[in-house]
Design a protein around this motif. Structure first.
Motif, PDB file in Angstrom:
ATOM      1  N   THR A  57     -10.227 -32.854   4.916  1.00  0.00           N
ATOM      2  CA  THR A  57      -9.025 -33.674   4.746  1.00  0.00           C
ATOM      3  C   THR A  57      -9.373 -35.150   4.904  1.00  0.00           C
ATOM      4  O   THR A  57      -8.943 -35.989   4.105  1.00  0.00           O
ATOM      5  N   VAL A  58     -10.164 -35.461   5.918  1.00  0.00           N
ATOM      6  CA  VAL A  58     -10.566 -36.853   6.145  1.00  0.00           C
ATOM      7  C   VAL A  58     -11.461 -37.324   5.000  1.00  0.00           C
ATOM      8  O   VAL A  58     -11.336 -38.458   4.535  1.00  0.00           O
ATOM      9  N   ARG A  59     -12.335 -36.463   4.529  1.00  0.00           N
ATOM     10  CA  ARG A  59     -13.228 -36.823   3.415  1.00  0.00           C
ATOM     11  C   ARG A  59     -12.402 -37.265   2.196  1.00  0.00           C
ATOM     12  O   ARG A  59     -12.675 -38.307   1.601  1.00  0.00           O
ATOM     13  N   PHE A  60     -11.396 -36.491   1.839  1.00  0.00           N
ATOM     14  CA  PHE A  60     -10.547 -36.863   0.702  1.00  0.00           C
ATOM     15  C   PHE A  60      -9.754 -38.137   0.998  1.00  0.00           C
ATOM     16  O   PHE A  60      -9.508 -38.941   0.103  1.00  0.00           O
ATOM     17  N   ALA A  61      -9.369 -38.332   2.257  1.00  0.00           N
ATOM     18  CA  ALA A  61      -8.566 -39.502   2.621  1.00  0.00           C
ATOM     19  C   ALA A  61      -9.365 -40.800   2.567  1.00  0.00           C
ATOM     20  O   ALA A  61      -8.808 -41.850   2.242  1.00  0.00           O
ATOM     21  N   VAL A  62     -10.664 -40.754   2.888  1.00  0.00           N
ATOM     22  CA  VAL A  62     -11.441 -42.004   2.958  1.00  0.00           C
ATOM     23  C   VAL A  62     -12.261 -42.299   1.709  1.00  0.00           C
ATOM     24  O   VAL A  62     -12.729 -43.432   1.545  1.00  0.00           O
ATOM     25  N   GLU A  63     -12.442 -41.308   0.833  1.00  0.00           N
ATOM     26  CA  GLU A  63     -13.241 -41.594  -0.361  1.00  0.00           C
ATOM     27  C   GLU A  63     -12.558 -42.691  -1.166  1.00  0.00           C
ATOM     28  O   GLU A  63     -11.342 -42.778  -1.217  1.00  0.00           O
ATOM     29  N   ASP A  64     -13.345 -43.563  -1.715  1.00  0.00           N
ATOM     30  CA  ASP A  64     -12.858 -44.706  -2.492  1.00  0.00           C
ATOM     31  C   ASP A  64     -12.051 -45.684  -1.646  1.00  0.00           C
ATOM     32  O   ASP A  64     -11.155 -46.355  -2.161  1.00  0.00           O
ATOM     33  N   THR A  65     -12.331 -45.759  -0.343  1.00  0.00           N
ATOM     34  CA  THR A  65     -11.709 -46.766   0.519  1.00  0.00           C
ATOM     35  C   THR A  65     -12.818 -47.549   1.210  1.00  0.00           C
ATOM     36  O   THR A  65     -13.995 -47.196   1.119  1.00  0.00           O
ATOM     37  N   GLU A  66     -12.439 -48.557   1.949  1.00  0.00           N
ATOM     38  CA  GLU A  66     -13.426 -49.338   2.692  1.00  0.00           C
ATOM     39  C   GLU A  66     -14.058 -48.530   3.825  1.00  0.00           C
ATOM     40  O   GLU A  66     -15.048 -48.951   4.412  1.00  0.00           O
ATOM     41  N   TYR A  67     -13.497 -47.368   4.141  1.00  0.00           N
ATOM     42  CA  TYR A  67     -13.999 -46.540   5.234  1.00  0.00           C
ATOM     43  C   TYR A  67     -14.905 -45.397   4.762  1.00  0.00           C
ATOM     44  O   TYR A  67     -15.241 -44.521   5.545  1.00  0.00           O
ATOM     45  N   LYS A  68     -15.332 -45.427   3.527  1.00  0.00           N
ATOM     46  CA  LYS A  68     -16.162 -44.334   2.998  1.00  0.00           C
ATOM     47  C   LYS A  68     -17.511 -44.228   3.702  1.00  0.00           C
ATOM     48  O   LYS A  68     -18.184 -43.205   3.615  1.00  0.00           O
ATOM     49  N   ALA A  69     -17.895 -45.237   4.465  1.00  0.00           N
ATOM     50  CA  ALA A  69     -19.159 -45.198   5.200  1.00  0.00           C
ATOM     51  C   ALA A  69     -19.165 -44.114   6.277  1.00  0.00           C
ATOM     52  O   ALA A  69     -20.226 -43.710   6.738  1.00  0.00           O
ATOM     53  N   VAL A  70     -17.998 -43.607   6.667  1.00  0.00           N
ATOM     54  CA  VAL A  70     -17.949 -42.557   7.689  1.00  0.00           C
ATOM     55  C   VAL A  70     -18.247 -41.176   7.104  1.00  0.00           C
ATOM     56  O   VAL A  70     -18.416 -40.221   7.861  1.00  0.00           O
ATOM     57  N   LEU A  71     -18.333 -41.048   5.804  1.00  0.00           N
ATOM     58  CA  LEU A  71     -18.529 -39.734   5.179  1.00  0.00           C
ATOM     59  C   LEU A  71     -19.703 -38.949   5.756  1.00  0.00           C
ATOM     60  O   LEU A  71     -19.549 -37.762   6.037  1.00  0.00           O
ATOM     61  N   PRO A  72     -20.862 -39.555   5.996  1.00  0.00           N
ATOM     62  CA  PRO A  72     -21.975 -38.774   6.565  1.00  0.00           C
ATOM     63  C   PRO A  72     -21.707 -38.285   7.996  1.00  0.00           C
ATOM     64  O   PRO A  72     -22.382 -37.388   8.484  1.00  0.00           O
ATOM     65  N   LEU A  73     -20.735 -38.864   8.666  1.00  0.00           N
ATOM     66  CA  LEU A  73     -20.428 -38.486  10.051  1.00  0.00           C
ATOM     67  C   LEU A  73     -19.481 -37.292  10.141  1.00  0.00           C
ATOM     68  O   LEU A  73     -19.235 -36.789  11.235  1.00  0.00           O
ATOM     69  N   LEU A  74     -18.956 -36.852   9.020  1.00  0.00           N
ATOM     70  CA  LEU A  74     -17.951 -35.789   9.026  1.00  0.00           C
ATOM     71  C   LEU A  74     -18.622 -34.422   9.094  1.00  0.00           C
ATOM     72  O   LEU A  74     -18.704 -33.688   8.116  1.00  0.00           O
ATOM     73  N   THR A  75     -19.091 -34.092  10.285  1.00  0.00           N
ATOM     74  CA  THR A  75     -19.721 -32.800  10.526  1.00  0.00           C
ATOM     75  C   THR A  75     -19.217 -32.251  11.853  1.00  0.00           C
ATOM     76  O   THR A  75     -18.842 -33.013  12.748  1.00  0.00           O
ATOM     77  N   ASN A  76     -19.214 -30.940  11.964  1.00  0.00           N
ATOM     78  CA  ASN A  76     -18.837 -30.257  13.199  1.00  0.00           C
ATOM     79  C   ASN A  76     -17.474 -30.719  13.720  1.00  0.00           C
ATOM     80  O   ASN A  76     -16.609 -31.075  12.941  1.00  0.00           O
ATOM     81  N   GLU A  77     -17.311 -30.714  15.036  1.00  0.00           N
ATOM     82  CA  GLU A  77     -16.033 -31.082  15.644  1.00  0.00           C
ATOM     83  C   GLU A  77     -15.969 -32.596  15.822  1.00  0.00           C
ATOM     84  O   GLU A  77     -16.741 -33.165  16.582  1.00  0.00           O
TER      85      GLU A  77
END
Length: 87
Positions: A57-77
């Motif tokens: 859900t967060v991945r879809f929310a941040v893609e194509d935004t200024e916060y897309k740099a967090v994508l690699p951090l979206l693992t586990n809890e």
């Protein structure tokens, strides 16, 4: 086909994230529910927000935004923190 409710949740989360002054990601494994509740309360008291959401859900929310740099951090809890003022 994507679930309409999941799309709606991602869009609502995208609005909250893009309206914030900062997005932070932290691992919350090892914290019990009382500790998480206390942390959420402290965040609210400091004009910030803590939430837990599915990484997808967060991945879809941040893609194509200024916060897309967090994508690699979206693992586990993960816990997510939104700053509502400059940090």
């Amino acid at each position: 086909m994507a679930n309409p409710q999941k799309i709606k949740n991602s869009e609502e989360l995208r609005k909250r994230i893009t309206a914030s002054k900062g997005l932070f990601v932290a691992k919350h494994s090892g914290l019990n529910s009382k500790a998480i509740t206390d942390l959420r309360k402290k965040m609210r008291e400091n004009n910030s927000e803590m939430f837990v959401a599915k990484n997808t859900t967060v991945r879809f929310a941040v893609e194509d935004t200024e916060y897309k740099a967090v994508l690699p951090l979206l693992t586990n809890e993960s816990s997510f923190f939104l700053a509502k003022q400059d940090v």
